[in-house]
Scaffold this motif. Structure first.
Motif, PDB file in Angstrom:
ATOM      1  N   GLU A   1       0.827  -1.210   0.000  1.00  0.00           N
ATOM      2  CA  GLU A   1       0.000   0.000   0.000  1.00  0.00           C
ATOM      3  C   GLU A   1       0.864   1.265   0.000  1.00  0.00           C
ATOM      4  O   GLU A   1       0.540   2.242  -0.677  1.00  0.00           O
ATOM      5  CB  GLU A   1      -0.957   0.002   1.190  1.00  0.00           C
ATOM      6  N   VAL A   2       1.963   1.258   0.759  1.00  0.00           N
ATOM      7  CA  VAL A   2       2.860   2.416   0.796  1.00  0.00           C
ATOM      8  C   VAL A   2       3.526   2.609  -0.562  1.00  0.00           C
ATOM      9  O   VAL A   2       3.596   3.731  -1.079  1.00  0.00           O
ATOM     10  CB  VAL A   2       3.902   2.273   1.922  1.00  0.00           C
ATOM     11  N   VAL A   3       4.007   1.548  -1.167  1.00  0.00           N
ATOM     12  CA  VAL A   3       4.639   1.647  -2.489  1.00  0.00           C
ATOM     13  C   VAL A   3       3.636   2.177  -3.515  1.00  0.00           C
ATOM     14  O   VAL A   3       3.969   3.046  -4.325  1.00  0.00           O
ATOM     15  CB  VAL A   3       5.229   0.290  -2.935  1.00  0.00           C
ATOM     16  N   PHE A   4       2.400   1.685  -3.461  1.00  0.00           N
ATOM     17  CA  PHE A   4       1.370   2.172  -4.384  1.00  0.00           C
ATOM     18  C   PHE A   4       1.116   3.665  -4.165  1.00  0.00           C
ATOM     19  O   PHE A   4       1.025   4.433  -5.119  1.00  0.00           O
ATOM     20  CB  PHE A   4       0.065   1.376  -4.204  1.00  0.00           C
ATOM     21  N   ALA A   5       1.003   4.087  -2.904  1.00  0.00           N
ATOM     22  CA  ALA A   5       0.745   5.501  -2.603  1.00  0.00           C
ATOM     23  C   ALA A   5       1.900   6.384  -3.062  1.00  0.00           C
ATOM     24  O   ALA A   5       1.686   7.474  -3.600  1.00  0.00           O
ATOM     25  CB  ALA A   5       0.490   5.679  -1.109  1.00  0.00           C
ATOM     26  N   LEU A   6       3.142   5.928  -2.858  1.00  0.00           N
ATOM     27  CA  LEU A   6       4.290   6.706  -3.306  1.00  0.00           C
ATOM     28  C   LEU A   6       4.336   6.802  -4.825  1.00  0.00           C
ATOM     29  O   LEU A   6       4.617   7.858  -5.389  1.00  0.00           O
ATOM     30  CB  LEU A   6       5.580   6.106  -2.763  1.00  0.00           C
ATOM     31  N   LYS A   7       4.034   5.706  -5.496  1.00  0.00           N
ATOM     32  CA  LYS A   7       4.001   5.725  -6.964  1.00  0.00           C
ATOM     33  C   LYS A   7       2.894   6.653  -7.461  1.00  0.00           C
ATOM     34  O   LYS A   7       3.094   7.429  -8.387  1.00  0.00           O
ATOM     35  CB  LYS A   7       3.792   4.306  -7.503  1.00  0.00           C
TER      36      LYS A   7
END
Length: 154
Positions: free
Chosen positions: A118-124
């Motif tokens: 979820e964090v990687v998706f939000a950063l992307k």
């Protein structure tokens, strides 16, 4: 200057850098592009304002956690901030209580994986994915085998 991703939080964030933790995964994911730094606070046995007496405090129930999560999402929306609603995400999985939480609060390896994704998706989504950040060092395939030093001058 190399970018930094700073993680603030309590024991959950602190444990994120343990084996299989979402912070450790994030640091590995961004290892060539950004520093992932912990600036947390562990509430374990330190400065707990109730001195261990939890009488009168709300219980750690899923209902209380859901109300808190909804309030956090609302405040973030009012402030125009991005938010990751992990509580709602985890509710979608059968058996999430034991699958994602080891003690009703702290994450299991599977729970850590959900948070990491979820964090990687939000950063992307915020244009801070790996493809948007320059790598510190050239990739091996981009190096000139006849003059590898030249690849570090760029």
């Amino acid at each position: 200057m190399r970018p930094s991703i700073v993680l603030f939080g309590d024991s959950i964030t602190e444990e994120a850098f343990g084996e299989g933790g979402w912070g450790a995964h994030l640091a590995n994911h961004y290892s060539r592009s950004a520093d992932v730094v912990l600036r947390g606070y562990s509430g374990y046995n330190t400065r707990y304002q109730y001195g261990g007496d939890c009488a009168g405090l709300p219980e750690r129930t899923n209902e209380s956690a859901g109300a808190y999560a909804r309030a956090c999402v609302e405040v973030a929306a009012e402030c125009g901030l991005r938010v990751i609603d992990i509580w709602s995400k985890m509710q979608r999985f059968p058996g999430w209580e034991s699958s994602f939480l080891r003690d009703g609060l702290h994450l299991t390896p599977r729970g850590n994986r959900v948070v990491f994704e979820e964090v990687v998706f939000a950063l992307k989504d915020a244009s801070l994915g790996l493809e948007a950040l320059p790598a510190d060092l050239p990739l091996f395939c981009d190096m000139d085998p006849n003059n590898p030093v030249k690849s570090f001058d760029e």
